[in-house]
Design a protein around this motif. Structure first.
Motif, PDB file in Angstrom:
ATOM      1  N   PHE A 194       4.527  -0.751   1.726  1.00 50.20           N
ATOM      2  CA  PHE A 194       3.116  -0.475   1.966  1.00 50.20           C
ATOM      3  C   PHE A 194       2.597   0.561   0.973  1.00 50.20           C
ATOM      4  CE2 PHE A 194      -0.166   2.045   4.142  1.00 50.20           C
ATOM      5  CZ  PHE A 194      -1.027   1.069   4.625  1.00 50.20           C
ATOM      6  N   VAL A 195       3.307   1.658   0.843  1.00 47.85           N
ATOM      7  CA  VAL A 195       2.887   2.720  -0.069  1.00 47.85           C
ATOM      8  C   VAL A 195       2.972   2.243  -1.519  1.00 47.85           C
ATOM      9  CG1 VAL A 195       3.471   5.023  -0.938  1.00 47.85           C
ATOM     10  CG2 VAL A 195       3.364   4.608   1.524  1.00 47.85           C
ATOM     11  N   ASP A 196       4.061   1.578  -1.876  1.00 46.18           N
ATOM     12  CA  ASP A 196       4.223   1.109  -3.258  1.00 46.18           C
ATOM     13  C   ASP A 196       3.082   0.168  -3.661  1.00 46.18           C
ATOM     14  OD1 ASP A 196       6.621   2.520  -3.408  1.00 46.18           O
ATOM     15  OD2 ASP A 196       7.881   0.734  -3.227  1.00 46.18           O
ATOM     16  N   LEU A 197       2.830  -0.834  -2.849  1.00 45.12           N
ATOM     17  CA  LEU A 197       1.811  -1.826  -3.185  1.00 45.12           C
ATOM     18  C   LEU A 197       0.405  -1.241  -3.192  1.00 45.12           C
ATOM     19  CD1 LEU A 197       3.085  -4.890  -1.111  1.00 45.12           C
ATOM     20  CD2 LEU A 197       3.127  -4.646  -3.601  1.00 45.12           C
ATOM     21  N   LEU A 198       0.110  -0.474  -2.160  1.00 46.25           N
ATOM     22  CA  LEU A 198      -1.258   0.005  -2.023  1.00 46.25           C
ATOM     23  C   LEU A 198      -1.586   1.149  -2.976  1.00 46.25           C
ATOM     24  CD1 LEU A 198      -1.600  -0.469   1.797  1.00 46.25           C
ATOM     25  CD2 LEU A 198      -2.670  -1.791  -0.012  1.00 46.25           C
ATOM     26  N   ARG A 199      -0.625   2.027  -3.227  1.00 42.12           N
ATOM     27  CA  ARG A 199      -0.923   3.112  -4.179  1.00 42.12           C
ATOM     28  C   ARG A 199      -1.076   2.544  -5.585  1.00 42.12           C
ATOM     29  NH1 ARG A 199      -2.210   5.652  -7.720  1.00 42.12           N
ATOM     30  NH2 ARG A 199      -2.081   7.907  -8.072  1.00 42.12           N
ATOM     31  N   ALA A 200      -0.250   1.575  -5.943  1.00 45.17           N
ATOM     32  CA  ALA A 200      -0.366   0.954  -7.264  1.00 45.17           C
ATOM     33  C   ALA A 200      -1.693   0.209  -7.395  1.00 45.17           C
ATOM     34  CB  ALA A 200       0.809   0.019  -7.530  1.00 45.17           C
ATOM     35  N   SER A 201      -2.050  -0.580  -6.409  1.00 49.11           N
ATOM     36  CA  SER A 201      -3.287  -1.364  -6.511  1.00 49.11           C
ATOM     37  C   SER A 201      -4.515  -0.466  -6.517  1.00 49.11           C
ATOM     38  CB  SER A 201      -3.376  -2.404  -5.394  1.00 49.11           C
ATOM     39  OG  SER A 201      -3.460  -1.787  -4.128  1.00 49.11           O
ATOM     40  N   HIS A 202      -4.503   0.594  -5.722  1.00 48.48           N
ATOM     41  CA  HIS A 202      -5.627   1.526  -5.734  1.00 48.48           C
ATOM     42  C   HIS A 202      -5.715   2.257  -7.077  1.00 48.48           C
ATOM     43  CE1 HIS A 202      -5.873   0.813  -1.414  1.00 48.48           C
ATOM     44  NE2 HIS A 202      -7.016   1.472  -1.406  1.00 48.48           N
ATOM     45  N   GLY A 237       9.708  -1.528   9.719  1.00 51.10           N
ATOM     46  CA  GLY A 237      10.308  -0.197   9.710  1.00 51.10           C
ATOM     47  C   GLY A 237      10.135   0.529   8.387  1.00 51.10           C
ATOM     48  N   GLN A 238      11.198   1.206   7.972  1.00 53.19           N
ATOM     49  CA  GLN A 238      11.135   2.003   6.749  1.00 53.19           C
ATOM     50  C   GLN A 238      10.919   1.150   5.505  1.00 53.19           C
ATOM     51  OE1 GLN A 238      14.738   4.354   6.911  1.00 53.19           O
ATOM     52  NE2 GLN A 238      13.735   5.960   8.112  1.00 53.19           N
ATOM     53  N   ALA A 239      11.445  -0.058   5.520  1.00 50.83           N
ATOM     54  CA  ALA A 239      11.207  -0.962   4.388  1.00 50.83           C
ATOM     55  C   ALA A 239       9.717  -1.287   4.282  1.00 50.83           C
ATOM     56  CB  ALA A 239      12.025  -2.240   4.535  1.00 50.83           C
ATOM     57  N   PHE A 240       9.069  -1.503   5.416  1.00 52.84           N
ATOM     58  CA  PHE A 240       7.625  -1.731   5.422  1.00 52.84           C
ATOM     59  C   PHE A 240       6.896  -0.512   4.895  1.00 52.84           C
ATOM     60  CE2 PHE A 240       3.416  -1.210   7.103  1.00 52.84           C
ATOM     61  CZ  PHE A 240       2.829  -2.448   6.915  1.00 52.84           C
ATOM     62  N   ASP A 241       7.273   0.661   5.389  1.00 53.88           N
ATOM     63  CA  ASP A 241       6.609   1.906   4.987  1.00 53.88           C
ATOM     64  C   ASP A 241       6.612   2.061   3.473  1.00 53.88           C
ATOM     65  OD1 ASP A 241       6.543   2.274   7.733  1.00 53.88           O
ATOM     66  OD2 ASP A 241       7.803   4.078   7.723  1.00 53.88           O
ATOM     67  N   GLN A 242       7.770   1.865   2.852  1.00 51.53           N
ATOM     68  CA  GLN A 242       7.867   2.057   1.405  1.00 51.53           C
ATOM     69  C   GLN A 242       7.096   0.980   0.657  1.00 51.53           C
ATOM     70  OE1 GLN A 242       9.558   4.863  -0.111  1.00 51.53           O
ATOM     71  NE2 GLN A 242       8.045   4.106  -1.575  1.00 51.53           N
ATOM     72  N   GLN A 265      -2.874 -11.976  -1.489  1.00 48.79           N
ATOM     73  CA  GLN A 265      -2.207 -12.710  -0.416  1.00 48.79           C
ATOM     74  C   GLN A 265      -0.687 -12.561  -0.522  1.00 48.79           C
ATOM     75  OE1 GLN A 265      -3.710 -14.146   2.316  1.00 48.79           O
ATOM     76  NE2 GLN A 265      -1.581 -14.073   2.973  1.00 48.79           N
ATOM     77  N   GLY A 266      -0.191 -12.495  -1.740  1.00 43.35           N
ATOM     78  CA  GLY A 266       1.240 -12.258  -1.931  1.00 43.35           C
ATOM     79  C   GLY A 266       1.673 -10.912  -1.377  1.00 43.35           C
ATOM     80  N   TRP A 267       0.835  -9.889  -1.555  1.00 49.01           N
ATOM     81  CA  TRP A 267       1.143  -8.563  -0.988  1.00 49.01           C
ATOM     82  C   TRP A 267       1.193  -8.631   0.533  1.00 49.01           C
ATOM     83  CZ3 TRP A 267      -3.336  -6.040  -4.140  1.00 49.01           C
ATOM     84  CH2 TRP A 267      -2.966  -5.949  -5.481  1.00 49.01           C
ATOM     85  N   VAL A 268       0.211  -9.323   1.114  1.00 42.91           N
ATOM     86  CA  VAL A 268       0.171  -9.442   2.575  1.00 42.91           C
ATOM     87  C   VAL A 268       1.402 -10.183   3.070  1.00 42.91           C
ATOM     88  CG1 VAL A 268      -1.082 -10.449   4.529  1.00 42.91           C
ATOM     89  CG2 VAL A 268      -2.340  -9.248   2.713  1.00 42.91           C
ATOM     90  N   ASP A 269       1.785 -11.237   2.382  1.00 43.41           N
ATOM     91  CA  ASP A 269       2.980 -11.993   2.775  1.00 43.41           C
ATOM     92  C   ASP A 269       4.225 -11.114   2.720  1.00 43.41           C
ATOM     93  OD1 ASP A 269       1.389 -14.225   3.169  1.00 43.41           O
ATOM     94  OD2 ASP A 269       1.913 -15.151   1.235  1.00 43.41           O
ATOM     95  N   GLN A 270       4.355 -10.307   1.663  1.00 47.67           N
ATOM     96  CA  GLN A 270       5.498  -9.389   1.578  1.00 47.67           C
ATOM     97  C   GLN A 270       5.497  -8.414   2.746  1.00 47.67           C
ATOM     98  OE1 GLN A 270       6.374  -7.493  -2.320  1.00 47.67           O
ATOM     99  NE2 GLN A 270       4.671  -8.765  -3.054  1.00 47.67           N
ATOM    100  N   LEU A 271       4.326  -7.870   3.055  1.00 52.60           N
ATOM    101  CA  LEU A 271       4.229  -6.892   4.144  1.00 52.60           C
ATOM    102  C   LEU A 271       4.508  -7.528   5.502  1.00 52.60           C
ATOM    103  CD1 LEU A 271       1.144  -4.893   2.847  1.00 52.60           C
ATOM    104  CD2 LEU A 271       3.478  -4.003   3.128  1.00 52.60           C
TER     105      LEU A 271
END
Length: 137
Positions: A72-80, A65-70, A54-60
């Motif tokens: 998104f990739v940082d959180l999701l690639r790490a968690s995966h 824009g570009q801040a979201f893009d980075q 839920q914390g990740w979703v809140d951050q997202l």
């Protein structure tokens, strides 16, 4: 799945929107399979995100824009990357054929998702180092 939906409205690049849709579709299929197996095994599944998720979703939600893009990739690639290790352990050790099937499908989906995230060109060494730091030595 919420992150994939947010990518459709918050991302600045088509690559992130496509990655978000790809992740949303993959996790929807896994969710369906997990629910089937949960019912067959009479094991309840949580119906809410963990506080960390839920914390990740809140951050997202708060990024654009570009801040979201980075992010998104940082959180999701790490968690995966981190869960990929756990999936391998479960698949290698379970004696339950339903769990092996689910672990195999999850493994394939998570690997596919890591590749889609890497294809955005936004995965940083620091993200991979973060994942590596969680692997037991």
């Amino acid at each position: 799945m919420p992150a994939g939906r947010l990518a459709q409205t918050h991302a600045s690049s088509e690559a992130i929107k496509r990655a978000g849709m790809h992740l949303l579709e993959g996790h929807s299929k896994l969710d369906e399979l997990a629910r089937e197996d949960s019912e067959a095994l009479s094991v309840p599944l949580p119906d809410q995100a963990t506080p960390e998720q839920q914390g990740w979703v809140d951050q997202l939600k708060n990024a654009r824009g570009q801040a979201f893009d980075q992010l998104f990739v940082d959180l999701l690639r790490a968690s995966h990357g981190k869960i990929f290790i756990t999936i391998g352990e479960v698949r290698a050790t379970t004696k339950n054929s339903l769990i092996r099937r689910l672990a195999t499908q999850t493994n394939n989906t998570v690997q596919d998702h890591m590749e889609v995230l890497e294809d955005t060109g936004l995965v940083k060494d620091a993200t991979l180092d973060d994942v590596a730091s969680t692997i037991p030595k």
